[in-house]
Design an enzyme around this catalytic site. Sequence first.
Site, PDB file in Angstrom:
ATOM      1  CB  CYS A  75       5.007  14.631   6.084  1.00 37.59           C
ATOM      2  SG  CYS A  75       3.654  15.792   5.966  1.00 37.59           S
TER       3      CYS A  75
ATOM      4  NE  ARG B 163       1.648  18.903   9.332  1.00 37.36           N
ATOM      5  CZ  ARG B 163       2.749  18.175   9.367  1.00 37.36           C
ATOM      6  NH1 ARG B 163       2.678  16.891   9.151  1.00 37.36           N
ATOM      7  NH2 ARG B 163       3.914  18.720   9.628  1.00 37.36           N
TER       8      ARG B 163
ATOM      9  CG  ASP C 150       7.465  20.510  -0.421  1.00 38.51           C
ATOM     10  OD1 ASP C 150       7.726  19.333  -0.120  1.00 38.51           O
ATOM     11  OD2 ASP C 150       7.847  21.480   0.265  1.00 38.51           O
TER      12      ASP C 150
ATOM     13  CE  LYS D 134       3.953  23.337   5.409  1.00 41.36           C
ATOM     14  NZ  LYS D 134       5.085  22.538   5.916  1.00 41.36           N
ATOM     15  CG  ASN D 135       7.671  24.601   3.998  1.00 42.14           C
ATOM     16  OD1 ASN D 135       7.029  24.318   5.012  1.00 42.14           O
ATOM     17  ND2 ASN D 135       7.805  23.777   2.977  1.00 42.14           N
TER      18      ASN D 135
ATOM     19  NE  ARG E 296      11.092  15.020   6.373  1.00 48.83           N
ATOM     20  CZ  ARG E 296      10.139  15.923   6.543  1.00 48.83           C
ATOM     21  NH1 ARG E 296       8.979  15.566   6.990  1.00 48.83           N
ATOM     22  NH2 ARG E 296      10.356  17.185   6.256  1.00 48.83           N
TER      23      ARG E 296
END
Length: 430
Positions: A126, A409, A317, A22-23, A131
Amino acid sequence: MDRIRIVGGNELKGIIPISGAKNAALPLMIASLLTSDTLTLENVPHLADVEQLLRILGNHGVDIAVNGRRESQRDAYSRTIHFTCRTIVDTTAPYELVSTMRASFWVIGPLLAREGKARVSLPGGCAIGTRPVDLFIDGLQALGATMEIDGGYINATAPKGGLIGARYTFPKVSVGATHVMMMAATLARGTTVIGNAAREPEVSDLAACLNAMGAKITGAGTSTITIEGVSSLSGARHRVLPDRIETGTYAMAVAMTGGDVVLENTDISLLENAVEAIRRSGATIEPVEGGFRVARHGGVIRPVDVVTEPYPGFPTDLQAQFMGLMTRAQGVSHVTETIFENRFMHVQELARLGAKITLSGQTARIEGVEKLRGAQVMATDLRASVSLVIAGLAAEGETWVSRVYHLDRGFERLEEKLTNCGAIVERVRD
Ligand code: EPZ
């Protein structure tokens, strides 16, 4: 709202195919804004975040064809998607589209580089910390952009003639700001040198794709990246690298339940630090063709301390999942989070399953328990939610995880992948 029901106690045995990351997929998709030619990405996972970014890119004028046919087979897995952005039709990324996913803010780099302007809503994502976006602002300002905050939006404007290459050192490592700065600098005049760049494999993957598009980037994967600006980029074909977080998650699941699983379509070298921690906990890990095999046949789970750090350190993560594993260790372990200040929301949910965890600042002290017991728990963010699934697989009885949209997600076909290995996991639609 969907929930996931898990009946714990089964060992995992079989093969789990790992999806595209995903990232990596998200910044690669965003890179399609940099060219009027077609960028083709293979191995794109089918995830809620990817779907959301497809909508955002569509809004900017990107034509999207999935598996060769326009808008068809959108639900297929490991898709090949063609992105063509002949012209950017809108340089605004509105709040309604950007607020749910932080990575969508990253369109600011390509829009600014190609069109000379961008108006992008401040991001969401999230809830794992404040952030901020200061590093993006400072980095793009170093390339000559004017950055103004106005009504929840950032208005970015490039100087006449476009962005100008510069030397800029980030005061803190940021994956997203490195992606954005790298993308913006590909079309800047002159050479950009990024210091203290993120070294994550996803940054290297983006650089490889940009280079295939005609960019001149060296040093990706180290903390100094040099980008020699070019006047335009062309199309390319690129395969998204395997998801190292999904890989580590399933490896930890096996370490937790016991069993023997081959993780295929992945690469052990993407997560050496985490592999080392899993090995120290008592599981065996050995490379096999196209992936690796993880097993634990009886024996105890040993306590292991980890501290999250930027790559190549232990990934934030995987922190929640590793904590899940440690709840059953024989002894006391410590997990310290140094990247995000609010990434311990899984602690109280793990406690519902019987885990004994105390928090002191950014460190969790986990006293392993002999048994976890199934309970109703709530997913709070993407990685936290999968740590509850892992814990549920090893708990006695039934665990119900609610708010599973968080899982959707970032984990493709989670129930199917686990069920194929003997777990009892099902999605229940209420
Ligand atoms: C990426 O987020 C990942 N997201 C995150 O994965 C991952 O947790 C994170 O990198 C760290 O590895 C994607 O790749 C889509 P950062 P990113 O900028 O880029 C601070 C998941 O679960 N910071 O490297 O947003 C920030 O607050 C997600 O898949 C500033 O201070 O993370 C944090 O403390 C969640 N100012 C630290 O830097 C800024 O302007 C690292 O964040 C930007 C960041």
